[in-house]
Design an enzyme around this catalytic site. Structure first.
Site, short mmCIF file in Angstrom:
data_model
loop_
_atom_site.label_atom_id
_atom_site.label_comp_id
_atom_site.label_asym_id
_atom_site.label_seq_id
_atom_site.Cartn_x
_atom_site.Cartn_y
_atom_site.Cartn_z
N PHE A 1 0.87 -1.19 0.00
CA PHE A 1 0.00 0.00 0.00
C PHE A 1 0.89 1.22 0.00
O PHE A 1 1.79 1.34 0.83
CB PHE A 1 -0.91 0.02 1.23
CG PHE A 1 -1.79 1.24 1.28
CD1 PHE A 1 -2.87 1.37 0.43
CD2 PHE A 1 -1.52 2.29 2.16
CE1 PHE A 1 -3.67 2.50 0.45
CE2 PHE A 1 -2.32 3.42 2.19
CZ PHE A 1 -3.40 3.53 1.33
N ASP B 1 9.18 2.41 1.39
CA ASP B 1 8.03 3.11 1.94
C ASP B 1 8.00 2.79 3.42
O ASP B 1 7.57 1.71 3.83
CB ASP B 1 6.75 2.64 1.23
CG ASP B 1 5.49 3.31 1.78
OD1 ASP B 1 5.58 3.91 2.88
OD2 ASP B 1 4.44 3.22 1.14
N LYS C 1 3.02 9.75 8.35
CA LYS C 1 2.35 9.28 9.56
C LYS C 1 2.95 9.81 10.86
O LYS C 1 2.66 10.93 11.25
CB LYS C 1 2.24 7.76 9.53
CG LYS C 1 1.30 7.31 8.38
CD LYS C 1 0.63 5.97 8.59
CE LYS C 1 -0.60 5.85 7.71
NZ LYS C 1 -0.41 5.06 6.49
C1 LIG Z 1 -0.65 5.41 5.10
C2 LIG Z 1 0.33 4.92 4.13
C3 LIG Z 1 0.54 5.57 2.90
C4 LIG Z 1 -0.29 6.76 2.45
O1 LIG Z 1 -0.18 7.85 3.31
P1 LIG Z 1 -1.26 9.04 3.16
O2 LIG Z 1 -0.78 10.05 4.15
O3 LIG Z 1 -2.59 8.46 3.50
O4 LIG Z 1 -1.20 9.52 1.77
C5 LIG Z 1 1.50 5.07 2.06
N1 LIG Z 1 2.24 4.00 2.39
C6 LIG Z 1 2.07 3.35 3.55
C7 LIG Z 1 2.92 2.17 3.87
C8 LIG Z 1 1.10 3.77 4.45
O5 LIG Z 1 0.90 3.10 5.58
#
Ligand SMILES: *Cc1c(COP(=O)(O)O)cnc(C)c1O
Length: 409
Positions: A138, A223, A252
């Site tokens: 994700f 990521d 985050k």
């Molecule tokens: C939450 C998340 C995203 C997206 O972040 P947003 O601030 O919602 O755009 C991307 N990668 C990972 C692994 C995430 O947990």
């Protein structure tokens, strides 16, 4: 007026993209959230790994207040001193040399993808555009990030597949080696998958991918939006494997609830990012940076990271106990540190409701998991409380499962 006097009548005027729990909170303190009626909930999801220092952390509150009274916004056409301070902090603690600030995780990934492609373009290899992603990943909800992750249910209906995104099977290094070719720009992965159900790459796998990238001139993008900034018990999850990336997206926990993201890179990987090649109106604005600095100053503390490892060890051991005691409910405990996935035999949405009935908040996840993503400041005592509530949720799920089996028989 009706909405202020009757807060529990949901408005029809929000785009219907969330199946929301019928619950709203008025304030938070540490690991507790409180409804307007004063009902307390133990928050073991932290806004999906965002409020890593708990709610209303005094230093973050002070940082917002102080900055709010001084200056909110100028523009990236001027110097922003706290942006420089936060970039100094982040690069001092990571592989990276340079940082671009964003407002969200998805924007940080967008910047990572653009940085990788521009690197190859600037080197005279404009054909190198492919970003290799993995199933179960994700990366956000923008068009590029949904196609980067390739989750079928997130791309459906959103038009033709964007070119330049290729997908590989999670954990299959041999298949990955075959995929890397003359048009590959970068490999993009979460060292510990969050949404996909807390699946962790092994240290050997990350090392092998790092080596593959080095051998083929491929950039490695991590990521760490969810697994980074202390969540796994190291400041960044890649430190466990000693396999640093070339580019990394974080967000985050970076703002502890204030929207901030960042794309970190080595100076080499960022070579194509020259004046005018990228930008953001709000990214790195003074308010966000004030909170970011306060947040990262806390998150880098070795005693906090040691605390995460200790509480995570306890939770893991106790959850494994629940798995043994409720084999028809809990199938597996996975993840790393305080990014914990509990794979269930019963539907995860129902289980989250059973947990909420106990005033315990947990997140869902892919592969029928629920995730425990508590604030990193969760004490051992609060962890014990969480386990007690998880046990009650397991009992409820087991009772339901047995009822259904009896009904079917
Ligand atoms: C939450 C998340 C995203 C997206 O972040 P947003 O601030 O919602 O755009 C991307 N990668 C990972 C692994 C995430 O947990």
């Amino acid at each position: 007026m009706a909405n202020t006097t009757t807060p529990h009548v949901p408005s029809d005027h929000l785009m219907g993209v969330y199946a929301r729990a019928p619950l709203a909170f008025e304030r938070g303190e540490g690991v507790r959230l409180y409804t307007a009626e004063g009902d307390a909930y133990l928050d073991c999801m932290a806004g999906i790994a965002v409020t890593a220092l708990g709610h209303s952390h005094p230093k973050l509150v002070q940082a917002v207040k102080d900055q709010a009274e001084k200056l909110w916004h100028t523009s990236n056409i001027f110097r922003i001193p706290n942006q420089e301070k936060l970039a100094d902090l982040l690069t001092a603690h990571t592989f990276a040399d340079v940082v671009f600030f964003t407002n969200s995780g998805a924007e940080a990934i967008e910047c990572a993808i653009k940085t990788a492609r521009k690197y190859h373009w600037a080197k005279g290899n404009p054909e190198k555009i492919d970003i290799i992603g993995f199933d179960g990943s994700f990366h956000g909800r923008t068009l590029a990030t949904i196609f980067a992750a390739g989750n079928p249910s997130y791309v459906e209906g959103f038009g033709p597949e964007l070119p330049g995104f290729v997908h590989a099977k999670f954990g299959d290094i041999e298949a990955l080696k075959k995929l890397v070719g003359p048009t590959t720009a970068a490999i993009l992965l979460e060292p510990v998958q969050g949404e996909g159900g807390a699946r962790s790459w092994t240290e050997a796998e990350l090392k092998a991918i790092r080596q593959l990238c080095d051998e083929t001139g491929t950039l490695l993008i991590y990521d760490e939006i969810q697994c980074g900034l202390g969540r796994t018990g190291k400041l960044f999850a890649y430190e466990w494997a000693d396999a640093p990336p070339d580019i990394m997206a974080v967000a985050k926990a970076l703002g502890g609830g204030f929207p901030v993201g960042a794309c970190l890179a080595t100076v080499q990987a960022a070579a194509g990012m020259t004046p005018g090649s990228h930008g953001s109106t709000y990214g790195g604005n003074p308010l966000a940076m004030a909170v970011g600095v306060a947040s990262v100053e806390e998150l880098v503390k070795p005693e906090l990271l040691a605390h995460v490892r200790e509480v995570a060890g306890y939770l893991n051991q106790q959850l494994s106990g629940l798995k043994d005691r409720f084999p028809d409910v809990v199938l597996d405990i996975r993840g790393k540190g305080l990014l914990i996935g509990v794979k269930l035999a019963t539907p995860n949405r129902e289980f989250m409701q059973y947990a909420r009935d106990q005033h315990l908040l947990i997140a869902g996840g892919g592969d029928n998991c629920v995730r425990l993503l508590p604030p990193l400041t969760l004490t051992l005592e609060e962890a014990r409380e969480a386990i007690g509530l998880m046990e009650k949720a397991c009992e409820a799920a087991q009772a339901k499962a047995r009822e259904e089996t009896a009904g079917a028989a």
